[in-house]
Design a protein around this motif. Sequence first.
Motif, mmCIF file in Angstrom:
data_model
loop_
_atom_site.group_PDB
_atom_site.id
_atom_site.type_symbol
_atom_site.label_atom_id
_atom_site.label_comp_id
_atom_site.label_asym_id
_atom_site.label_seq_id
_atom_site.Cartn_x
_atom_site.Cartn_y
_atom_site.Cartn_z
ATOM 1 N N PRO A 312 79.391 51.878 139.619
ATOM 2 C CA PRO A 312 79.450 53.330 139.378
ATOM 3 C C PRO A 312 80.782 53.831 138.824
ATOM 4 O O PRO A 312 80.849 54.925 138.272
ATOM 5 N N ASP A 313 81.845 53.048 138.965
ATOM 6 C CA ASP A 313 83.166 53.514 138.535
ATOM 7 C C ASP A 313 83.252 53.589 137.011
ATOM 8 O O ASP A 313 82.858 52.636 136.315
ATOM 9 N N PRO A 314 83.783 54.671 136.470
ATOM 10 C CA PRO A 314 83.914 54.803 135.010
ATOM 11 C C PRO A 314 85.136 54.049 134.479
ATOM 12 O O PRO A 314 86.175 54.007 135.125
ATOM 13 N N ASN A 351 79.254 51.584 129.781
ATOM 14 C CA ASN A 351 79.771 52.245 130.982
ATOM 15 C C ASN A 351 80.445 53.564 130.611
ATOM 16 O O ASN A 351 80.298 54.575 131.315
ATOM 17 N N PRO A 355 78.053 58.406 131.426
ATOM 18 C CA PRO A 355 78.197 59.777 131.937
ATOM 19 C C PRO A 355 77.921 60.845 130.877
ATOM 20 O O PRO A 355 77.425 61.921 131.194
ATOM 21 N N GLY A 358 74.228 61.112 130.766
ATOM 22 C CA GLY A 358 73.569 61.347 132.034
ATOM 23 C C GLY A 358 72.652 60.221 132.451
ATOM 24 O O GLY A 358 71.585 60.445 133.035
ATOM 25 N N THR A 361 75.182 54.040 135.001
ATOM 26 C CA THR A 361 76.085 53.159 134.255
ATOM 27 C C THR A 361 75.512 51.760 134.064
ATOM 28 O O THR A 361 75.726 51.145 133.015
#
Length: 451
Positions: A312-314, A351, A355, A358, A361
């Motif tokens: 989930p980390d960008p 990744n 976002p 939407g 990732t």
Amino acid sequence: MRATFRTFIGELNVAGFVRNRHDHAMSVVRWALILVPLAALVGTLCAAFLWSLDAVTRLRFAWPWLLYLLPLGGFAVGLLYHLAGRSVEGGNNLIVEQIHEPGGGVPLRMAPLIFFGTVVTHLFGGSAGREGTAVQLGGSLASGFGRALRLDADGTRILLMAGIAAGFGAVFGTPIAGAVFALEVLAIGRVEYRAMAPCLVAALVGDWACLAWGIHHNVYRIESLVPVDALLTAKAGIAGVAFGLVGLAFAEANHALGGWLKRIVPYGPLRPVIGGGAVIALVYVFGTRDYLGLGTLAATPDGLTIASFFGPDPHPWSWALKLLFTVVTLSAGFKGGEVTPLFFIGAALGNALAPVFGVPTDVFAAIGFVALFAGAANTPLACTFMGIELFGAMYAVPIAVGCFVAYLCSGHNGIYLSQRIAIPKVSTTGLAPTATLREMRAKRAVRRPRS
């Protein structure tokens, strides 16, 4: 009399049918006796190669000071190729050229040279891949088999394609993609169906042989569950434009910087020295070693790998940094391949884009993983199959859309300059039937206005 004549004709047809089936069966047996040992040998060498890469990568993690020997290691590899490997410096492109126009064949020395060169590159921290080594191992051994068996030109072409399929399928654990890659990579817009069965057999046997030695491939999973509807497919298509353009940028930057270095540094062994120094400088400028090596392992638990981009980390700029590290490494003459770094770049770009669209990732990381490679290598079919083999069939539609859009957007460019343009992506004039990407680049350079 007429009945006797009809019976005679019928017997002739039956005899001809039986003879044709016999000849076909003998051809299958003959090819099986060639392909199975060849692919098993390629798979075994790929297993040794993957084990070696894992070992030297962990050694580099344990001894970080090895990075400072990258220029020295590059000089050693460059000198070795300068003295004994000038005939095989073409690498993957040499194999493609030999498939198109069989001539002197692929020298057997390509196999040990590329094996050694790639292991040295990864030991000291160069940012490179492994597909180039696997393909060259397969092509070199296939060419050696062809010479030993005195195959004709057509037989040699098929055997070289089978060698590519075996190496690609074994090194990534994706035999269907490996077979299709060998059929598709030769020419844009054309698939060599005649070699379909030999390539599939070789890819399967190569993969099985590699697995039999206890090699385990990295596993990447899509954990998110989102509906595969028109909206997700449209988003994958729009993102495919970005994947294709970044794939194009990677290929062109690699060719441009490599050509420039060859012009200003004619002596080959010195180019990796400069490139090695540049990689060390990049490590200090950006304060990280996450972009060295394959990108499948990390020295610390919080280090970046391809798997990181499925979380989930960008990571908005990791794709650009890996592109920079890899272009500097490969254009300077270090050995390896482009594909695993392209997986890293594509997953990282997915990744970063997720976002914005939407989308989870991991879904976009998976699409980018294969789509960017599809654009850079002009192999959308192979990459679609690879996506299905790696991530399952649930997201097959957006994966395929991303791959094909990326392929269209990368234009007549790519990482393999010996690819021919069988069917142009767009209408173009003055294009010879056997034109290659290398010739297209030369034409664009001539047309480009000089300052």
